[in-house]
Design a protein around this motif. Structure first.
Motif, PDB file in Angstrom:
ATOM      1  N   ASP A   1      39.047  47.734  67.259  1.00 29.06           N
ATOM      2  CA  ASP A   1      38.751  46.303  67.246  1.00 29.06           C
ATOM      3  C   ASP A   1      37.758  45.924  66.137  1.00 29.06           C
ATOM      4  N   LEU A   2      37.248  46.919  65.436  1.00 24.66           N
ATOM      5  CA  LEU A   2      36.336  46.607  64.341  1.00 24.66           C
ATOM      6  C   LEU A   2      37.145  46.189  63.127  1.00 24.66           C
ATOM      7  N   LYS A   3      37.074  44.937  62.797  1.00 23.90           N
ATOM      8  CA  LYS A   3      37.852  44.483  61.654  1.00 23.90           C
ATOM      9  C   LYS A   3      36.923  43.914  60.598  1.00 23.90           C
ATOM     10  N   LEU A   4      37.037  44.442  59.419  1.00 26.74           N
ATOM     11  CA  LEU A   4      36.267  43.883  58.314  1.00 26.74           C
ATOM     12  C   LEU A   4      37.170  42.942  57.537  1.00 26.74           C
ATOM     13  N   LYS A   5      36.550  42.082  56.756  1.00 25.07           N
ATOM     14  CA  LYS A   5      37.342  41.204  55.898  1.00 25.07           C
ATOM     15  C   LYS A   5      38.054  42.063  54.857  1.00 25.07           C
ATOM     16  N   ALA A   6      39.171  41.552  54.353  1.00 23.40           N
ATOM     17  CA  ALA A   6      39.918  42.319  53.354  1.00 23.40           C
ATOM     18  C   ALA A   6      39.047  42.519  52.107  1.00 23.40           C
ATOM     19  N   ILE A   7      38.913  43.762  51.678  1.00 22.06           N
ATOM     20  CA  ILE A   7      38.136  44.036  50.466  1.00 22.06           C
ATOM     21  C   ILE A   7      39.110  44.330  49.331  1.00 22.06           C
ATOM     22  N   THR A   8      38.891  43.690  48.210  1.00 21.73           N
ATOM     23  CA  THR A   8      39.650  44.067  47.019  1.00 21.73           C
ATOM     24  C   THR A   8      38.667  44.241  45.884  1.00 21.73           C
ATOM     25  N   ALA A   9      38.964  45.155  44.991  1.00 22.12           N
ATOM     26  CA  ALA A   9      38.086  45.352  43.836  1.00 22.12           C
ATOM     27  C   ALA A   9      38.933  45.757  42.647  1.00 22.12           C
ATOM     28  N   GLU A  10      38.550  45.233  41.491  1.00 21.90           N
ATOM     29  CA  GLU A  10      39.249  45.610  40.267  1.00 21.90           C
ATOM     30  C   GLU A  10      38.201  46.071  39.285  1.00 21.90           C
ATOM     31  N   MET A  11      38.358  47.280  38.786  1.00 21.72           N
ATOM     32  CA  MET A  11      37.345  47.818  37.874  1.00 21.72           C
ATOM     33  C   MET A  11      37.730  47.549  36.436  1.00 21.72           C
ATOM     34  N   ASN A  12      36.798  47.780  35.534  1.00 20.90           N
ATOM     35  CA  ASN A  12      37.016  47.617  34.090  1.00 20.90           C
ATOM     36  C   ASN A  12      37.507  46.227  33.714  1.00 20.90           C
ATOM     37  N   ILE A  13      36.907  45.209  34.263  1.00 19.25           N
ATOM     38  CA  ILE A  13      37.377  43.875  33.916  1.00 19.25           C
ATOM     39  C   ILE A  13      36.681  43.338  32.672  1.00 19.25           C
ATOM     40  N   LEU A  14      35.551  43.923  32.315  1.00 13.41           N
ATOM     41  CA  LEU A  14      34.846  43.493  31.103  1.00 13.41           C
ATOM     42  C   LEU A  14      34.956  44.619  30.075  1.00 13.41           C
ATOM     43  N   SER A  15      35.338  44.250  28.832  1.00 13.71           N
ATOM     44  CA  SER A  15      35.630  45.302  27.857  1.00 13.71           C
ATOM     45  C   SER A  15      34.369  45.898  27.230  1.00 13.71           C
ATOM     46  N   ARG A  16      33.267  45.140  27.199  1.00 11.94           N
ATOM     47  CA  ARG A  16      32.100  45.614  26.464  1.00 11.94           C
ATOM     48  C   ARG A  16      31.046  46.299  27.328  1.00 11.94           C
ATOM     49  N   SER A  17      31.281  46.405  28.608  1.00 10.12           N
ATOM     50  CA  SER A  17      30.232  47.000  29.434  1.00 10.12           C
ATOM     51  C   SER A  17      30.634  48.395  29.899  1.00 10.12           C
ATOM     52  N   ASP A  18      29.629  49.175  30.296  1.00 11.91           N
ATOM     53  CA  ASP A  18      29.886  50.563  30.693  1.00 11.91           C
ATOM     54  C   ASP A  18      30.592  50.653  32.043  1.00 11.91           C
ATOM     55  N   GLY A  19      30.303  49.712  32.896  1.00  9.95           N
ATOM     56  CA  GLY A  19      30.975  49.688  34.181  1.00  9.95           C
ATOM     57  C   GLY A  19      31.046  48.254  34.641  1.00  9.95           C
ATOM     58  N   SER A  20      32.218  47.817  35.093  1.00  9.48           N
ATOM     59  CA  SER A  20      32.298  46.446  35.573  1.00  9.48           C
ATOM     60  C   SER A  20      33.304  46.377  36.699  1.00  9.48           C
ATOM     61  N   VAL A  21      33.083  45.439  37.569  1.00  6.33           N
ATOM     62  CA  VAL A  21      33.976  45.306  38.707  1.00  6.33           C
ATOM     63  C   VAL A  21      33.946  43.866  39.196  1.00  6.33           C
ATOM     64  N   ILE A  22      35.101  43.409  39.662  1.00  5.68           N
ATOM     65  CA  ILE A  22      35.111  42.148  40.398  1.00  5.68           C
ATOM     66  C   ILE A  22      35.486  42.512  41.823  1.00  5.68           C
ATOM     67  N   ILE A  23      34.622  42.154  42.745  1.00  7.12           N
ATOM     68  CA  ILE A  23      34.844  42.553  44.129  1.00  7.12           C
ATOM     69  C   ILE A  23      34.947  41.306  44.990  1.00  7.12           C
ATOM     70  N   SER A  24      35.845  41.332  45.950  1.00  5.65           N
ATOM     71  CA  SER A  24      35.872  40.225  46.896  1.00  5.65           C
ATOM     72  C   SER A  24      36.016  40.760  48.308  1.00  5.65           C
ATOM     73  N   GLN A  25      35.216  40.220  49.192  1.00  3.13           N
ATOM     74  CA  GLN A  25      35.312  40.542  50.613  1.00  3.13           C
ATOM     75  C   GLN A  25      35.605  39.236  51.308  1.00  3.13           C
ATOM     76  N   GLY A  26      36.846  39.084  51.729  1.00  2.00           N
ATOM     77  CA  GLY A  26      37.256  37.802  52.259  1.00  2.00           C
ATOM     78  C   GLY A  26      37.157  36.768  51.146  1.00  2.00           C
ATOM     79  N   ASP A  27      36.484  35.675  51.402  1.00  8.70           N
ATOM     80  CA  ASP A  27      36.350  34.640  50.379  1.00  8.70           C
ATOM     81  C   ASP A  27      35.076  34.785  49.549  1.00  8.70           C
ATOM     82  N   SER A  28      34.238  35.757  49.862  1.00 12.76           N
ATOM     83  CA  SER A  28      33.040  35.979  49.049  1.00 12.76           C
ATOM     84  C   SER A  28      33.389  36.925  47.913  1.00 12.76           C
TER      85      SER A  28
END
Lengths: 270, 238
Positions: free
Chosen positions: B3-30
């Motif tokens: 019954d423990l349900k978390l909001k859907a998590i999605t993440a996409e890495m390497n979205i910025l070309s000039r940085s060493d590490g980048s990610v866009i993360i979304s948990q539900g609507d946040s």
């Protein structure tokens, strides 16, 4: 430099640990013993409310200045409270000499969060005329000496100052918009409760120390601050470090509540 | 626990070309973007410990200029990142984090912390362990809701320049717990509102169960990427 001070300078961690193994803290306190608390009310005559609080060497001075202002457009019948703490090089060499430091901004926000979460003041009490005139309480805190647990002392100074706060009577004519301030008639602010913060450190995963001094704070693995009001927790902050077992945490909360009772009796006696 | 349900998590890495590490993360609507740069040259004159890397965090709100509340978040995230990065491996350097808030429908702080962890995984900096943040609230009927979807956040109590994001009368308190991956032990707590010790312990217990799901998500994410990396390196080799 004495031999003891030399040892402390060379290996501060072992210095504290050697003391703790003998069940005593470097300043001679028990593990669950707070430092002596000194509270002075109405220290500044020009401020509407003020207090000077000392716990051990840590000293914080608080002055509350009340000003009149127009309320926010969104919430028209509530007043403002603006706590601001100054942590300058005066109190400890670890802070920046000039400008506003991040530490003081973060601590101001923390103090504000504790005041809001404890719901000690009803913001509607600060409203004089709905949508027209409200009180702004500028709570200026100055840390004069930082020897650990500044937040605890700052919260206590602010609580005492709020308790000593006396606001002048204001007559506001809505039609003519004339404000008449009567300094002779002053009334205190209604306080539902007073938040009391207590800091704890855990050393070597084993020793739980209350009210750490700055020497102890610097080498602690884990720091926890718990603020309670009327036996209810309204703020827990653990900025990092190791995990605390539930039994130990229960102990922390129990001690924080006991401390709150003691502070309350102290505040009622002055 | 089903019954423990978390909001859907999605993440996409390497979205910025000039940085060493980048990610866009979304948990539900946040959602937020995290950008990690490091180790780079120290550009701060502050008195910093030269034996380890200096971590700097910049938190940008969705709109307006960063205020004192953002400083508060920055300091907490900074403390967490310092404890999960092996900072002593990078002496006399600086590691920069930039967090851009995109959308906040509750739990943005937890989302930002999780984003920092994925950003670090993406940047290749050496880490001691992973961290996972779980947000939960205590509602008016004294029930604990893990990772609520959307709570009406409105300014309560006082207004001032630094507005506290506080949940309105419907909810009594909210908690953000941060756990580490080795023993699922709690490394940081941040709370809002007033509550009893019993409720706190309940919330902690539920969140500890929920944090595993976030660690599993990290593992899946890395597994997906590592396949691509291995394929690429084999192709280069051939």
């Amino acid at each position: 430099m004495s031999q003891e001070n030399l040892f402390k300078a060379i290996n501060p961690v072992k210095f504290v640990l050697d003391h703790l193994e003998k069940n005593v803290r470097p300043d001679g306190r028990e593990f669950n013993e707070f430092r002596a608390t000194i509270i002075n009310k109405d220290s500044i005559s020009r401020a509407e409310g003020s207090a000077l609080v000392k716990i051990g060497n840590t000293t914080v001075l608080c002055g509350i200045k009340a000003e009149l202002a127009e309320p926010d457009n969104i919430d028209q019948n509530i007043g403002f409270i603006v706590p601001n703490i100054e942590l300058s090089k005066l109190c400890s060499p670890k802070y920046r000499a000039i400008g506003v430091s991040v530490d003081s901004q973060v601590m101001s926000q923390t103090i504000f969060n504790i005041i809001v979460n404890s719901e000690c003041i009803d913001p509607a009490d600060l409203c004089i005329a709905k949508g027209k005139l409200v009180w702004v309480l500028y709570c200026d805190l100055v840390c004069l000496d930082d020897d650990g647990s500044v937040l605890d002392v700052a919260i206590l100074a602010l609580s005492t100052a709020l308790k000593s706060l006396k606001l002048p009577k204001v007559d506001f004519d809505i039609d003519t918009k004339v404000i008449k301030v009567n300094d002779k008639i002053r009334s205190p602010l209604k306080l539902k409760c007073l938040p009391v913060a207590s800091s704890f450190i855990i050393f070597e995963n084993d020793y739980l120390l209350v009210d750490p001094s700055s020497d102890e704070e610097n080498i602690a693995d884990t720091t926890v601050t718990v603020s309670t009001s009327d036996g209810k927790i309204n703020y827990i902050h653990q900025p990092g470090g190791n995990s605390i077992e539930p039994a130990k945490f229960d102990n922390i909360v129990r001690q924080a509540i006991n401390r709150e009772k003691y502070i309350k009796s102290l505040l009622d006696s002055i | 626990m089903e019954d423990l349900k978390l909001k859907a998590i999605t993440a996409e890495m390497n979205i910025l070309s000039r940085s060493d590490g980048s990610v866009i993360i979304s948990q539900g609507d946040s959602s937020c973007i995290v950008d990690v740069n490091g180790p780079i040259e120290v550009n701060s004159a502050a008195n910093i410990d030269m034996n380890k890397a200096y971590v700097d965090v910049l938190y940008r709100p969705k709109c307006g200029i960063p205020g004192v509340n953002e400083r508060y978040k920055e300091k907490t995230i900074k403390g967490l990142c310092e404890s999960i990065i092996l900072t002593t491996l990078y002496p006399k350097t600086q590691i920069n984090f930039q967090i851009q808030e995109m959308d906040d429908s509750s739990g943005i702080f937890a989302c930002a912390i999780n984003g920092c962890n994925i950003g670090l995984l993406n940047s290749g900096l050496e880490m001691k362990f992973n961290m996972a943040a779980v947000h939960c609230v205590l509602d008016e009927t004294d029930e604990i809701i893990i990772d609520p979807d959307c709570i009406e956040e409105e300014t309560l109590a006082f207004t001032r320049v630094q507005k506290p994001k506080r949940i309105s009368g419907k909810y009594k308190a909210d908690f953000t717990f941060v756990f580490e991956s080795l023993k699922d032990s709690l490394i940081s707590v941040h709370t809002n509102g007033s509550f009893s010790l019993q409720k706190y312990n309940e919330a902690l217990k539920l969140s500890r169960q929920a944090c595993r799901k976030i660690f599993d998500f990290y593992a899946d994410l890395v597994k997906k990427c590592s396949v691509v990396y291995i394929k690429n390196s084999i192709l280069e080799y051939i």
